[in-house]
Design an enzyme around this catalytic site. Sequence first.
Site, mmCIF file in Angstrom:
data_model
loop_
_atom_site.group_PDB
_atom_site.id
_atom_site.type_symbol
_atom_site.label_atom_id
_atom_site.label_comp_id
_atom_site.label_asym_id
_atom_site.label_seq_id
_atom_site.Cartn_x
_atom_site.Cartn_y
_atom_site.Cartn_z
ATOM 1 C CE1 TYR A 1 -4.236 1.099 -0.268
ATOM 2 C CE2 TYR A 1 -4.462 -1.144 0.555
ATOM 3 C CZ TYR A 1 -5.008 -0.036 -0.079
ATOM 4 O OH TYR A 1 -6.287 -0.063 -0.521
ATOM 5 C CD GLU B 1 -4.791 5.410 0.779
ATOM 6 O OE1 GLU B 1 -4.652 6.112 1.798
ATOM 7 O OE2 GLU B 1 -5.828 4.779 0.528
ATOM 8 C CG ASP C 1 -8.340 10.008 -24.342
ATOM 9 O OD1 ASP C 1 -7.378 9.218 -24.384
ATOM 10 O OD2 ASP C 1 -9.488 9.685 -23.975
ATOM 11 C CB THR D 1 -4.988 3.314 -22.142
ATOM 12 O OG1 THR D 1 -4.723 3.284 -23.543
ATOM 13 C CG2 THR D 1 -6.433 3.712 -21.900
ATOM 14 C CE LYS E 1 -7.598 1.540 -25.125
ATOM 15 N NZ LYS E 1 -8.618 2.599 -25.253
ATOM 16 N NE ARG F 1 -7.432 -3.924 -19.491
ATOM 17 C CZ ARG F 1 -7.529 -4.078 -20.809
ATOM 18 N NH1 ARG F 1 -6.841 -5.017 -21.437
ATOM 19 N NH2 ARG F 1 -8.302 -3.283 -21.507
#
Length: 422
Positions: A58, A60, A204, A230, A233, A239
């Site tokens: 973790y 954050e 984008d 992203t 692609k 991903r």
Amino acid sequence: MLDVKEAKLALRDTDPEIFALIEEEERYQQDSIRLIPSENYVSRAVLEASGSVLTNKYSEGYPGKRYYEGQLYIDQLETLVQDRAKALFGVEHANVQPYSGSPANLATYYALLEPGDKIMGMSLPHGGHLTHGWNVNFSARFYTAVQYVVDEETHLIDYDNVRDLAKSERPRIIVAGATAYPRQFDFATLGEIAREVDAYFLADIAHIAGLIVAGVHPDPAPHADVITTTTHKTLRGPRGAMILCKEEHAKAIDRAVFPALQGGPHNHTTAAIGVALKEAATDEFRAYGEQIVRNAKALAAELLERGFTLVSGGTDNHLVLIDLTDKGVTGKKAARALDRAGIVTNYNTIPYDPRKPFSPSGVRIGTPSVTSRGMGEDEMRRIAAWMDEVVASPEDEDVSKRVAAQVKDLCDGFPAPGLPAS
Ligand SMILES: *Cc1c(COP(=O)(O)O)cnc(C)c1O
């Protein structure tokens, strides 16, 4: 090097059902021609980073400003990946934490807009993305959306129309980017239009990031306030997503991603993005991007030769949108028949589609995956010939079976990256 099969022994023992499904999917990815333009094959190195123990941690916050202890390695990792992203895309700031492309766009709106502000993006049936203001999406529910469309004759963006719409609607942000636009974006003109109406400009580049890195598509970095992409692609990573921006927006973007919208970053994904960025900075990747476009042009040329109608008449990028209206078969029926023949595509709306979105007139194809396997223009011509056969007789099982066998033969000669060579 750890044998691939061996690496999954624990999975096989613990959960034979999931193991078997993954094995089946692996075989499917090896034995089919995958033409969905948003998909790709990641390298073994990307897969290994993605499947690493970093998923246990973790963290954050951001490097040097975390809400959990024990960040010695995670801070180094995230800083390294940020630096690679900034260098590769030529930007001042990179946030590498967004979980995927849609959340990255949400974070960008959250950072720059107030609820109800006006977003101007490309209409979904004309190639835009849901998150660019399409009516069923958060981007049209929490903000006010206006949409630009492509020209009815040419299927190209008419930048004079975009400018007129921007002047009459005065949006707070203009979004450029697409999931089904086979031509290049003129980011310089779009940036100019945004400045004329005092709007932010978001590029984008989810689909085309790899092409931009390879130098085969114009670069938005000099023109955009914010770039979202992203990573899975054409960029050929895991991903995930990134938000790239000018320093003046860095704070707002970072705060939007965390704590406004997300919790802990997916560190295993961050690592895999870093590996993909390293791979993308090579000459091989540049050659890969060039070949993607050559392959798409070869595929389009052969389809045209065989009497197919293509939206905008062809392609400048990695994708081709086939208009099947004059073939007497719906996009869905054609896509199903092609899948049975081992050629995986998706049905898609075409601009001014007379049919409904759930059964539209188009099929969308693209070359990132087949190019990752090393296929070239000759293979594209064979694929176009098979597509022609299958679409001409979508219900003929003999045709789909015969083509599937030929597809398998071709695939055997082009082992897919990342997969165990079968
Ligand atoms: C794929 C895509 C997205 C969304 O990405 P997800 O990871 O599927 O959420 C956003 N914008 C464009 C232009 C895309 O092509």
